[in-house]
Write a protein that holds these residues in place. Structure first.
Motif, PDB file in Angstrom:
ATOM      1  N   VAL A  65       0.404   0.120  51.629  1.00 26.10           N
ATOM      2  CA  VAL A  65      -0.209   1.347  51.111  1.00 26.10           C
ATOM      3  C   VAL A  65       0.487   2.566  51.708  1.00 26.10           C
ATOM      4  O   VAL A  65       0.842   3.518  51.001  1.00 26.10           O
ATOM      5  CB  VAL A  65      -1.721   1.379  51.432  1.00 26.10           C
ATOM      6  N   LEU A  69       2.698   5.389  49.635  1.00 20.15           N
ATOM      7  CA  LEU A  69       2.346   6.806  49.655  1.00 20.15           C
ATOM      8  C   LEU A  69       3.555   7.673  49.991  1.00 20.15           C
ATOM      9  O   LEU A  69       3.775   8.729  49.380  1.00 20.15           O
ATOM     10  CB  LEU A  69       1.241   7.054  50.684  1.00 20.15           C
ATOM     11  N   ARG A  73       5.481  10.325  47.423  1.00 17.84           N
ATOM     12  CA  ARG A  73       5.531  11.750  47.772  1.00 17.84           C
ATOM     13  C   ARG A  73       6.981  12.244  47.801  1.00 17.84           C
ATOM     14  O   ARG A  73       7.289  13.342  47.319  1.00 17.84           O
ATOM     15  CB  ARG A  73       4.840  11.981  49.115  1.00 17.84           C
ATOM     16  N   THR A  97       0.131  13.028  54.618  1.00 21.12           N
ATOM     17  CA  THR A  97      -0.398  12.280  53.475  1.00 21.12           C
ATOM     18  C   THR A  97      -0.942  10.923  53.909  1.00 21.12           C
ATOM     19  O   THR A  97      -2.009  10.487  53.461  1.00 21.12           O
ATOM     20  CB  THR A  97       0.700  12.084  52.419  1.00 21.12           C
ATOM     21  N   VAL A  98      -0.209  10.241  54.796  1.00 14.68           N
ATOM     22  CA  VAL A  98      -0.665   8.933  55.285  1.00 14.68           C
ATOM     23  C   VAL A  98      -1.958   9.079  56.070  1.00 14.68           C
ATOM     24  O   VAL A  98      -2.920   8.324  55.863  1.00 14.68           O
ATOM     25  CB  VAL A  98       0.431   8.266  56.142  1.00 14.68           C
ATOM     26  N   SER A 100      -4.178  11.496  55.875  1.00 19.14           N
ATOM     27  CA  SER A 100      -5.265  11.918  54.992  1.00 19.14           C
ATOM     28  C   SER A 100      -5.831  10.741  54.210  1.00 19.14           C
ATOM     29  O   SER A 100      -7.048  10.626  54.024  1.00 19.14           O
ATOM     30  CB  SER A 100      -4.757  12.984  54.019  1.00 19.14           C
ATOM     31  N   ALA A 101      -4.953   9.848  53.765  1.00 19.84           N
ATOM     32  CA  ALA A 101      -5.419   8.687  53.004  1.00 19.84           C
ATOM     33  C   ALA A 101      -6.243   7.742  53.867  1.00 19.84           C
ATOM     34  O   ALA A 101      -7.160   7.061  53.374  1.00 19.84           O
ATOM     35  CB  ALA A 101      -4.224   7.947  52.416  1.00 19.84           C
ATOM     36  N   ASP A 105     -11.632   5.852  56.145  1.00 18.19           N
ATOM     37  CA  ASP A 105     -11.619   4.525  55.525  1.00 18.19           C
ATOM     38  C   ASP A 105     -11.267   3.490  56.597  1.00 18.19           C
ATOM     39  O   ASP A 105     -10.110   3.385  56.996  1.00 18.19           O
ATOM     40  CB  ASP A 105     -10.591   4.478  54.398  1.00 18.19           C
ATOM     41  N   LEU A 108      -8.157   1.377  56.359  1.00 23.07           N
ATOM     42  CA  LEU A 108      -6.831   2.002  56.394  1.00 23.07           C
ATOM     43  C   LEU A 108      -6.496   2.667  57.728  1.00 23.07           C
ATOM     44  O   LEU A 108      -5.347   3.075  57.936  1.00 23.07           O
ATOM     45  CB  LEU A 108      -6.725   3.052  55.283  1.00 23.07           C
TER      46      LEU A 108
END
Length: 246
Positions: A65, A69, A73, A97-98, A100-101, A105, A108
Motif C-alpha cells: 500500500v 501510494l 503520487r 502521503t504515506v 496521512s494514509a 488506521d 496501516l
C-alpha cells in the motif's frame, strides 16, 4: 529526435509470497503485481519524465500500500519535476502521503517504503532516493551508483544489510526525510538503472556492470532478473533501465 527508452519488469522472486514493490514510468504505474516479461516504453525527450521504484518495508504492515501510494503520487507530480528542489519537495509530499494514509488506521500504522528514481530532463538526469533502493549510471563504460544508501555498515563478513536508516513512512509518528538528490549530465547513448534491493542484494555491482556491458533494453532486464533468481531470488525484484536514444 532524441528519445527515452525505458524497459522495466517486476517479479515476486523465489521466497516472498507477494510483491510489495511498485514502479512508475511517466504516467504509467505498476503496483504490487508481476510482469511476465520486460516491457519497453518510448517517450520523446523534453517534458520531465519520472522513473522510480518503491520497495514496501518487509516485516511491517501494508508495504504494498505504501509503495503504491508513492509511485502514484510521483506519477501525478512527474511533469512538474524540473529541478532538484522540486524533486525534494515531491519526495517530502510522498512521505506525508504515506503517513496521512496510515493515520488512524491500525492496519496501516508503521507501513513504509523506500523510493529511488530518476527524472529525465532535456540535458540532465536527476537521481533521487530515500532508503536502500538504488540508481546507477553507466558512463565511460563504467557503472557508478548515483543514489546514496540510507543503511548502516553491513555486519563483518557480509556484503549487504537489510536495515535502513531513512524511509517514507515506517514510524508510528510523522518523521521528516532528507532525500538524496544529484544531477548528472545527459548524452545520447547514456544508460541508467533504477532498482530495488531484490536485485542488488543477491547480485554484485560487478555482475550488474558485466551484464549491462553486453546487453541492452529487454535482454539486459531479463539477464539482470535471471541473475537475481539464480542467486536465490530472496526478495521482490523490480528494475527499470533508461536509455537515451537519438
Amino acid at each position: 529526435m532524441r528519445y527515452v527508452a525505458v524497459t522495466a519488469l517486476s517479479d515476486i522472486g523465489l521466497i516472498r509470497d507477494h510483491n510489495e514493490d511498485s514502479l512508475v514510468i511517466g504516467p504509467w504505474t505498476l503496483c504490487g503485481t508481476v510482469t511476465e516479461n520486460p516491457q519497453t516504453l518510448l517517450f520523446p525527450l523534453g517534458t520531465p519524465l519520472v522513473v522510480a521504484v518503491a520497495d514496501g518495508l518487509g516485516g511491517q504492515p501494508a508495504g504494498e500500500v505504501a509503495s503504491a501510494l508513492v509511485v502514484r503520487r510521483l506519477a501525478s507530480l512527474g511533469p512538474s519535476l524540473d529541478g532538484e528542489e522540486a524533486v525534494r519537495e515531491a519526495v517530502g509530499l510522498c512521505n506525508r502521503t504515506v503517513y496521512s494514509a496510515a493515520d488512524g488506521d491500525p492496519a496501516l500504522i508503521t507501513m513504509g517504503t523506500t523510493v529511488a528514481g530518476a527524472v529525465v530532463l532535456p540535458e540532465s538526469l536527476l537521481a533521487f532516493n530515500v532508503g536502500d533502493s538504488k540508481v546507477f549510471g553507466s558512463a565511460d563504460d563504467a557503472l557508478r551508483q548515483l543514489s546514496v544508501d540510507d543503511s548502516p555498515p553491513p555486519a563483518p563478513g557480509r556484503r549487504t544489510t537489510s536495515a535502513v536508516t531513512q524511509t517514507l513512512g515506517g514510524s508510528p509518528a510523522f518523521t521528516a526525510v532528507t532525500p538524496h538528490v544529484t544531477t548528472s549530465p545527459l548524452s545520447a547513448g547514456a544508460r541508467f538503472l533504477v532498482c530495488t534491493d531484490g536485485l542488488t542484494d543477491p547480485v554484485t555491482d560487478d555482475e550488474v556492470d558485466g551484464l549491462l556491458r553486453v546487453h541492452d533494453d529487454g535482454r539486459a532486464a531479463f539477464e539482470l532478473w535471471k541473475a537475481a533468481i539464480e542467486a536465490g531470488g530472496p526478495d521482490n525484484i523490480t528494475l527499470a533501465l533508461i536509455r537515451i536514444g537519438s
